[in-house]
Design an enzyme around this catalytic site. Sequence first.
Site, PDB file in Angstrom:
ATOM      1  N   GLU A 144       0.794  -1.227   0.000  1.00 32.31           N
ATOM      2  CA  GLU A 144       0.000   0.000   0.000  1.00 32.31           C
ATOM      3  C   GLU A 144       0.832   1.286   0.000  1.00 32.31           C
ATOM      4  O   GLU A 144       0.364   2.317  -0.470  1.00 32.31           O
ATOM      5  CB  GLU A 144      -0.937  -0.004   1.218  1.00 32.31           C
ATOM      6  CG  GLU A 144      -2.042  -1.045   1.147  1.00 32.31           C
ATOM      7  CD  GLU A 144      -3.059  -0.749   0.048  1.00 32.31           C
ATOM      8  OE1 GLU A 144      -3.334   0.436  -0.206  1.00 32.31           O
ATOM      9  OE2 GLU A 144      -3.560  -1.712  -0.565  1.00 32.31           O
ATOM     10  N   SER A 152     -52.486 -20.638  29.452  1.00 27.83           N
ATOM     11  CA  SER A 152     -52.374 -21.759  30.380  1.00 27.83           C
ATOM     12  C   SER A 152     -50.977 -21.977  30.945  1.00 27.83           C
ATOM     13  O   SER A 152     -50.797 -22.848  31.795  1.00 27.83           O
ATOM     14  CB  SER A 152     -52.840 -23.045  29.699  1.00 27.83           C
ATOM     15  OG  SER A 152     -54.185 -22.912  29.329  1.00 27.83           O
TER      16      SER A 152
END
Lengths: 774, 95
Positions: A187, A467
């Site tokens: 780079e 329930s």
Amino acid sequence: MARRSRRSRKNLRQYLSRRLVFGLVGLAVLLLAALAIWVWLLDRQIVQQFEGRRWDLPAQVYARPLELFAGQRLSADELQRELAALGYSATPAVKTQGTFARLSGRIVLMTRPFQFWDSAQPAQKATISFGAGGIVALTDERGRDLSLLRLDPPFIGNIFTAHGEDRIVLGPDQVPELLLASLKIVEDRDFDKHGGISLRAIARAMWANIRAGGIEQGGSTLTQQLVRSYFLDNSRTLTRKLREALMSMLLELHFDKPDLLNAYVNEIYLGQAGDRAIHGFGLASQFYFGKPLTELEPQETALLVAVVRGPSWYDPRRQPERTRKRRDMVLDLMAQFGLIPEAVASKAKQRDLGVRGKATTFASYNPTFMDLVRRELHADYKEEDLLSAGLRIMTTLDPRIQALAEQRLKEGLDELETSRKRKPGSLDGAIVVTGTQTPDVVAIVGGRNARMQGFNRALDAKRPIGSLVKPVVYLAGFESGRYTAATQVEDAPLNIRLDTGKIWSPQNYDRQYRGPVPAIRALAESLNTPTVRIGMDVGPKKVAGLLKSLGMTKAPPPLPSLLLGAVDLSPMEVAQVYNSLGNGGFHAPLKAVRAVLDVGGKPLERYQLRIDRAADPSAVAQLTTSMLQVVDRGTARGARRWLPPGLAVAGKTGTSDDLRDSWFAGFTNDHVVVVWIGADDNTPTGLSGASGALPIWARLVAGFGDLGYEALPTEDLADVSFDYATGMMSRADCGDLITVPLPAGTVLPAKPDCVPESDNLTRRGIEWLKDLLN
Amino acid sequence: MRVIPPVSPASQTLLNESRGHSAAGRYPQAAASIERAIRIEPRQPVLWLELGNIRLKEGDYIQAESLGRKALSLSAGDAALSARAQQLISAARNR
């Protein structure tokens, strides 16, 4: 006159030019001042950014460490999967940490060192031998028995900022030299010499681009790339370029090269996972290879360096060929510049990209679980500390169960939508899995798109539980001493006068009434009228108080409708209540965070295991034994189709009015699991607990490999066999016998014409006859 | 009646480690080792009893009593263990 005018004109000209000079100078001064202010502002901005980011260390979150010991029910395949998730590499000879070898009937491995809350654990080599039931032996390098070995815990992810940037921040000593050197040669070859920008690099890039007729090479230095990354701005305007160049030069003035390079390594964008941006090489190494940066091989390092140029253009998962070409180019450069020997480079080029599939990547990263972790930590830590103090968080997550739960929920919902001809995506759900004797939250799924941050149904969707409340009603009944599991209760319509003066007439779901039934059957078949009878007898207030003791944050209003589940709870709250039941009536606050360490590995908080007795253990033993019948003979019989044969599970179905919410909650010996299915807009789904949540629950539990639930008998209970349908003593040939622990001394009526032959005289007589005949 | 299995070698290692910490007064570390063992073998009453005794030494009597009750609920059928759990409960209650 003419002379005068000529002179005055000359004066005027002199005057004007003098004005012009002054003006220009003034303008120049002004411009310079403005420029200086601009540069000063840029300087402040970039330095602040740099300093800020340098200390921006998000908290790192780890799953539970896997414990290995002889007798553990863990197969070689399961261990290998865990090792793969930890990024251990398979190797013929185990010599370095983070590697393993699979041999016949054995796995040899070397763990990575890890700083736990209780101790620093060094790397350790071990051999694990497997038999049919799991691990049979564990030995160290010299063949000595090891009683216990803890693997390093899987890294799940970070607590990162709202804008989705995630990173693992590495110190300079944690970054391999090969990576740094490769970054520079690929780079920015002048990095060590330039002052932030490199005219040579720009010229070279321009030349390369002209030759190639397109953008081949960027002229940006690493410093410029760092600046660009800080401000997330990729526009190509001239001012932006100028600003970037200036900031780069300013950065170079303030900081030295190693600092800048380290910041670059931690900052640069290297990939995308959904709405989560992968920043820095530390996290990228986990993202692409599932292991720490220090363990990367040359071709893996080269791949990461290749990706820097454009994480979507060089996406190794989507563009493998293109990315491979660039990786090989990086390897060539590594060899050309003497970073690695030529032979190593050519061998490395033969290797595959070695990137893990996206599905297995961060298999355990789950925003719902992270959300829970965050909420728990907020009790002791500021948000800022979580985002920046580099804390290490040890959690209870079990990645295997988490992955399974995510998968089962998604499949289950898809299937329900298909079979019910519902619009795809119209149903959603949530799952919570905890330990049975411990309060550890081992998995949590907040919706079918488990990887998306969003509405966390597991924690925030409060829905009527129907329930699911019934076990607590029966528990209150058993605790009162007026009921046992065998007590006959009338199943017939009833009218209850409410405080408002109105009459409430609860009915059974099927509108059928069975006359007197034992409590255990009323619970198993979820009959409403016997439940209301028991609940009204002990009082809704008692039931509400018990719900609070078992873990509801606040006692619900003690109305009669509570007895049939008119109370809104989140799946997490239901899990808390059922965890207390599975835990034998002991309430332990559910938790996801075990311990916190600081950035240097120093132990901070550890969250203790705390319990309190919420219900009478012998009443709970009766209740949980009764809950086994829900699956054996009651509303959840259908689950047997999916469960391993004979696996004892205790649970309860739940359905809210008009079939809006479908629930199943229950437990094995090892896990408590709650499943909720519903629609986000709260419209009816047409699903009962048994048809919606139950199949998902059962298929999930079938994948755990758990042991069956065994209620804990207490000294004051004795096992009694009686007829399931009537609650009476009966002979095996004319009744459906079940065995339940009942309070010692409980006398049950005998079933007419089926009087058991169990009295001693008869039995002794039969024995005597048998002896005589033999 | 349910038979309580002996402490597994893995838990025993952690139990020894915990006792070492306890003897040196490092109660948080002692508790951490025992909790690790409880996760491995959650139905082993000996471990809950040990954790309760650590809390007792720390002066956390409420937790000591609760843990004693938990140990007791897992000890049904074993007179010696039940007695030790009862002892812990009364020691915690009488403080």
